[in-house]
Design a protein around this motif. Structure first.
Motif, PDB file in Angstrom:
ATOM      1  N   ASN A 266     -37.547 -34.011  27.301  1.00 60.50           N
ATOM      2  CA  ASN A 266     -37.975 -35.052  28.237  1.00 60.50           C
ATOM      3  C   ASN A 266     -36.967 -36.134  28.579  1.00 60.50           C
ATOM      4  N   HIS A 267     -35.836 -36.220  27.909  1.00 58.32           N
ATOM      5  CA  HIS A 267     -34.940 -37.344  28.179  1.00 58.32           C
ATOM      6  C   HIS A 267     -34.331 -37.219  29.565  1.00 58.32           C
ATOM      7  N   LYS A 268     -34.086 -38.369  30.220  1.00 56.36           N
ATOM      8  CA  LYS A 268     -33.604 -38.329  31.603  1.00 56.36           C
ATOM      9  C   LYS A 268     -32.141 -37.915  31.730  1.00 56.36           C
ATOM     10  N   HIS A 269     -31.348 -38.088  30.675  1.00 55.12           N
ATOM     11  CA  HIS A 269     -29.943 -37.707  30.733  1.00 55.12           C
ATOM     12  C   HIS A 269     -29.734 -36.323  30.127  1.00 55.12           C
ATOM     13  N   ARG A 270     -29.086 -35.460  30.888  1.00 53.18           N
ATOM     14  CA  ARG A 270     -28.873 -34.082  30.455  1.00 53.18           C
ATOM     15  C   ARG A 270     -28.081 -34.006  29.163  1.00 53.18           C
ATOM     16  N   ASP A 271     -27.051 -34.852  29.019  1.00 56.27           N
ATOM     17  CA  ASP A 271     -26.239 -34.767  27.812  1.00 56.27           C
ATOM     18  C   ASP A 271     -27.009 -35.178  26.564  1.00 56.27           C
ATOM     19  N   THR A 272     -27.956 -36.104  26.698  1.00 57.17           N
ATOM     20  CA  THR A 272     -28.786 -36.471  25.548  1.00 57.17           C
ATOM     21  C   THR A 272     -29.719 -35.318  25.186  1.00 57.17           C
ATOM     22  N   ARG A 273     -30.241 -34.619  26.201  1.00 56.21           N
ATOM     23  CA  ARG A 273     -31.077 -33.443  25.923  1.00 56.21           C
ATOM     24  C   ARG A 273     -30.269 -32.385  25.190  1.00 56.21           C
ATOM     25  N   THR A 274     -29.014 -32.195  25.612  1.00 52.75           N
ATOM     26  CA  THR A 274     -28.145 -31.203  24.972  1.00 52.75           C
ATOM     27  C   THR A 274     -27.851 -31.583  23.531  1.00 52.75           C
ATOM     28  N   ARG A 275     -27.557 -32.860  23.289  1.00 53.37           N
ATOM     29  CA  ARG A 275     -27.281 -33.317  21.924  1.00 53.37           C
ATOM     30  C   ARG A 275     -28.485 -33.109  21.012  1.00 53.37           C
ATOM     31  N   ALA A 276     -29.669 -33.438  21.525  1.00 57.13           N
ATOM     32  CA  ALA A 276     -30.882 -33.277  20.721  1.00 57.13           C
ATOM     33  C   ALA A 276     -31.113 -31.804  20.389  1.00 57.13           C
TER      34      ALA A 276
ATOM     35  N   ALA B 245     -22.163 -24.420  19.803  1.00 57.14           N
ATOM     36  CA  ALA B 245     -21.249 -24.788  20.892  1.00 57.14           C
ATOM     37  C   ALA B 245     -21.231 -23.722  21.981  1.00 57.14           C
ATOM     38  N   GLU B 246     -21.216 -22.455  21.594  1.00 58.34           N
ATOM     39  CA  GLU B 246     -21.217 -21.372  22.580  1.00 58.34           C
ATOM     40  C   GLU B 246     -22.525 -21.341  23.362  1.00 58.34           C
ATOM     41  N   GLN B 247     -23.648 -21.522  22.667  1.00 54.27           N
ATOM     42  CA  GLN B 247     -24.945 -21.467  23.345  1.00 54.27           C
ATOM     43  C   GLN B 247     -25.148 -22.635  24.308  1.00 54.27           C
ATOM     44  N   LEU B 248     -24.652 -23.808  23.927  1.00 52.19           N
ATOM     45  CA  LEU B 248     -24.874 -24.989  24.751  1.00 52.19           C
ATOM     46  C   LEU B 248     -23.746 -25.248  25.751  1.00 52.19           C
ATOM     47  N   GLY B 249     -22.672 -24.486  25.649  1.00 50.85           N
ATOM     48  CA  GLY B 249     -21.573 -24.643  26.590  1.00 50.85           C
ATOM     49  C   GLY B 249     -20.751 -25.905  26.364  1.00 50.85           C
ATOM     50  N   VAL B 250     -20.564 -26.282  25.104  1.00 48.22           N
ATOM     51  CA  VAL B 250     -19.761 -27.453  24.765  1.00 48.22           C
ATOM     52  C   VAL B 250     -18.670 -27.036  23.786  1.00 48.22           C
ATOM     53  N   SER B 251     -17.788 -27.957  23.461  1.00 51.43           N
ATOM     54  CA  SER B 251     -16.752 -27.640  22.486  1.00 51.43           C
ATOM     55  C   SER B 251     -17.321 -27.737  21.074  1.00 51.43           C
ATOM     56  N   GLY B 252     -16.670 -27.071  20.154  1.00 50.55           N
ATOM     57  CA  GLY B 252     -17.096 -27.137  18.759  1.00 50.55           C
ATOM     58  C   GLY B 252     -16.994 -28.540  18.203  1.00 50.55           C
ATOM     59  N   GLN B 253     -15.991 -29.287  18.652  1.00 54.94           N
ATOM     60  CA  GLN B 253     -15.820 -30.663  18.185  1.00 54.94           C
ATOM     61  C   GLN B 253     -17.002 -31.534  18.591  1.00 54.94           C
ATOM     62  N   SER B 254     -17.583 -31.263  19.739  1.00 53.48           N
ATOM     63  CA  SER B 254     -18.736 -32.044  20.186  1.00 53.48           C
ATOM     64  C   SER B 254     -19.886 -31.928  19.201  1.00 53.48           C
ATOM     65  N   VAL B 255     -20.124 -30.733  18.709  1.00 50.64           N
ATOM     66  CA  VAL B 255     -21.220 -30.530  17.754  1.00 50.64           C
ATOM     67  C   VAL B 255     -20.958 -31.344  16.483  1.00 50.64           C
ATOM     68  N   TYR B 256     -19.726 -31.350  16.009  1.00 47.22           N
ATOM     69  CA  TYR B 256     -19.384 -32.150  14.835  1.00 47.22           C
ATOM     70  C   TYR B 256     -19.559 -33.645  15.123  1.00 47.22           C
ATOM     71  N   ASN B 257     -19.178 -34.063  16.317  1.00 46.50           N
ATOM     72  CA  ASN B 257     -19.350 -35.466  16.691  1.00 46.50           C
ATOM     73  C   ASN B 257     -20.826 -35.857  16.704  1.00 46.50           C
ATOM     74  N   TRP B 258     -21.694 -34.976  17.217  1.00 48.08           N
ATOM     75  CA  TRP B 258     -23.132 -35.247  17.214  1.00 48.08           C
ATOM     76  C   TRP B 258     -23.648 -35.384  15.787  1.00 48.08           C
ATOM     77  N   SER B 259     -23.170 -34.514  14.928  1.00 45.55           N
ATOM     78  CA  SER B 259     -23.594 -34.544  13.531  1.00 45.55           C
ATOM     79  C   SER B 259     -23.222 -35.870  12.873  1.00 45.55           C
TER      80      SER B 259
ATOM     81  N   GLY C 240     -28.429 -42.261  13.468  1.00 44.79           N
ATOM     82  CA  GLY C 240     -29.717 -41.652  13.785  1.00 44.79           C
ATOM     83  C   GLY C 240     -29.866 -41.403  15.278  1.00 44.79           C
ATOM     84  N   VAL C 241     -31.065 -41.607  15.789  1.00 45.22           N
ATOM     85  CA  VAL C 241     -31.357 -41.341  17.196  1.00 45.22           C
ATOM     86  C   VAL C 241     -30.495 -42.201  18.109  1.00 45.22           C
ATOM     87  N   VAL C 242     -30.205 -43.419  17.680  1.00 49.73           N
ATOM     88  CA  VAL C 242     -29.390 -44.319  18.496  1.00 49.73           C
ATOM     89  C   VAL C 242     -27.998 -43.727  18.722  1.00 49.73           C
ATOM     90  N   GLY C 243     -27.482 -42.988  17.766  1.00 53.79           N
ATOM     91  CA  GLY C 243     -26.176 -42.364  17.908  1.00 53.79           C
ATOM     92  C   GLY C 243     -26.136 -41.326  19.015  1.00 53.79           C
TER      93      GLY C 243
END
Length: 154
Positions: free
Chosen positions: A21-31, A47-61, A68-71
């Protein structure tokens, strides 16, 4: 540091709702990515399934672990600064409210006269700012005269 996320039931529900439900696509992807991390899917696969770099997944983590959610929500406060200042918009609103029969160009001229400087943008930008405040304008239309469109028979 390993890319492992432990999610409580409430956090998982929150991330599911954000991913849908979030209005920003990148926040939906991160969640969605964090939900997958919580289900022990490897970051490279995520990363392959979401079409992002592997580093992005580590950054989200790391963002999840630190804030938390604010991040997840960060990153939407940038962009180009507005062309019109708040003072110019306020002046345009006052002029449009007090004198209802002015055209957009005339409102722009009044704003320029009050502030003593030319508009820092196109007149259409002023129109968009006024539309956001509930004003609407009709553009002038030029009608074709029938005599101008007739062709002479030869």
């Amino acid at each position: 540091m390993k890319c492992v996320v432990e999610l409580s039931e409430a956090e998982e529900t929150t991330l599911q709702q954000l991913s849908i439900n979030h209005k920003h696509r990148d926040t939906r992807t991160r969640a969605a990515g964090l939900l997958m991390l919580g289900r022990r899917i490897k970051p490279k696969v995520i990363a392959e399934q979401l079409g992002v770099s592997g580093q992005s997944v580590y950054n989200w983590s790391h963002a999840w672990r630190d804030s938390g959610v604010v991040g997840l929500m960060g990153g939407h406060n940038g962009g180009r600064p507005p062309a019109l200042s708040d003072a110019m918009i306020t002046t345009a609103l006052e002029v449009a409210r007090t004198e209802s029969l002015l055209t957009l160009a005339q409102i722009g001229q009044r704003v320029q006269a009050v502030h003593g400087e030319p508009l820092p943008c196109r007149i259409e930008t002023l129109g968009e700012a006024l539309k956001r405040e509930g004003f609407s304008f009709k553009r002038n239309r030029y009608a074709l005269k029938k005599s101008a469109t007739k062709r002479s028979a030869s």
